[in-house]
Design an enzyme around this catalytic site. Structure first.
Site, PDB file in Angstrom:
ATOM      1  N   SER A   1       0.484  -5.065  -7.997  1.00  0.00           N
ATOM      2  CA  SER A   1       0.731  -3.948  -7.084  1.00  0.00           C
ATOM      3  C   SER A   1       1.505  -4.476  -5.891  1.00  0.00           C
ATOM      4  O   SER A   1       1.466  -5.673  -5.590  1.00  0.00           O
ATOM      5  CB  SER A   1      -0.603  -3.353  -6.609  1.00  0.00           C
ATOM      6  OG  SER A   1      -0.413  -2.432  -5.554  1.00  0.00           O
TER       7      SER A   1
ATOM      8  N   TYR B   1      -9.184  -3.806  -3.488  1.00  0.00           N
ATOM      9  CA  TYR B   1      -8.105  -3.626  -4.464  1.00  0.00           C
ATOM     10  C   TYR B   1      -6.931  -4.544  -4.137  1.00  0.00           C
ATOM     11  O   TYR B   1      -6.405  -5.247  -5.009  1.00  0.00           O
ATOM     12  CB  TYR B   1      -7.644  -2.164  -4.483  1.00  0.00           C
ATOM     13  CG  TYR B   1      -6.550  -1.886  -5.485  1.00  0.00           C
ATOM     14  CD1 TYR B   1      -6.852  -1.703  -6.834  1.00  0.00           C
ATOM     15  CD2 TYR B   1      -5.212  -1.800  -5.092  1.00  0.00           C
ATOM     16  CE1 TYR B   1      -5.859  -1.455  -7.758  1.00  0.00           C
ATOM     17  CE2 TYR B   1      -4.210  -1.555  -6.014  1.00  0.00           C
ATOM     18  CZ  TYR B   1      -4.532  -1.376  -7.350  1.00  0.00           C
ATOM     19  OH  TYR B   1      -3.530  -1.131  -8.266  1.00  0.00           O
TER      20      TYR B   1
END
Length: 246
Positions: free
Chosen positions: A153, A166
């Protein structure tokens, strides 16, 4: 969008395991790999979702996939060993492993993030990914040309406030990919790379950005070129690289 055009039988006779294959990017990748000739092993925690993907692949006339219900949050070490033994017994080897499954967890300041929530995200996004990789690596080494693809990401490449566990887990993902790639370089026919999908029309994206118009983002199917490139022979020799899908 990543510029690559895959030939129809790019993945013919390859056996590829996809985690989180029941929906979103994982389901799109599984169907796309199957459409290009791969036998796809559909791993996820919700069997009904996996069965839907299985049925879609079967209905399209692609190679018969396999459904593997497996909860990455609760799986114990012996269950990973049993999974590897089953795959070896049924398929003999692995040519590809797409680490797609992950959870987002609470988007809060680190100060307000509970240890329980942090550990849950790390369990699914990092620990389970490591366990799968280490357990399945011997099967990948039996391939003449294997590929391990990690899902990263943008928040795993540059820290950003309020992305909590995350974001940390995606930094760990990049670290695991780089370490594995360096260890495999020139000593095994296995390569490891990461993909940042970018803003994509998925339920996880909607969870992270509830006020966003989802139609502004591409569908999972539209970001598949980079996934095909890294899973197929055209990326042979590409190792330890961080790719963007768009």
């Amino acid at each position: 969008m990543f510029d690559y055009s895959a030939r129809p039988e790019l993945l013919k006779d390859r056996v590829i395991l996809v985690t989180g294959a029941g929906r979103g990017i994982g389901a799109a990748a599984a169907k796309t790999f199957a459409a290009h000739g791969a036998t796809v092993l559909l791993l996820g925690k919700t069997e009904a979702n996996l069965t839907e993907v299985y049925d879609a692949i079967e209905a399209a006339g692609h190679p018969q996939p396999a459904v593997i219900p497996f909860n990455l949050e609760t799986a114990l070490p012996h269950q990973y060993d049993e999974l590897a033994a089953m795959i070896e017994s049924e398929f003999g080897h692995l040519d590809g492993l797409l680490h797609n499954a992950s959870i987002i967890g609470p988007r809060t300041p680190l100060e307000q993030l509970s240890g329980e929530n942090f550990m849950r995200v790390m369990q699914v996004n990092v620990n389970a990914m490591f366990m799968l990789t280490s357990t399945l690596l011997p099967l990948l080494k039996l391939s003449q040309d294997a590929s391990v693809v990690f899902t990263s990401s943008s928040v795993g490449r540059k820290g950003r406030a309020y992305w909590g566990a995350y974001g940390v887990s995606k930094f760990a993902t990049e670290g695991l990919m780089q370490t594995l790639a360096d260890e495999l370089d020139t000593v095994a026919p296995v390569r490891a790379n990461s993909i940042n999908p970018g803003a994509t029309r998925t339920s996880m994206r909607a969870q992270a950005y509830p006020g966003e118009n989802p139609s502004n983002n591409p569908t999972p199917e539209e970001i598949m070129p980079v996934y095909l490139y890294l899973m197929g022979p055209d990326s042979a020799g590409i190792n330890g690289q961080a790719f963007d899908a768009q």
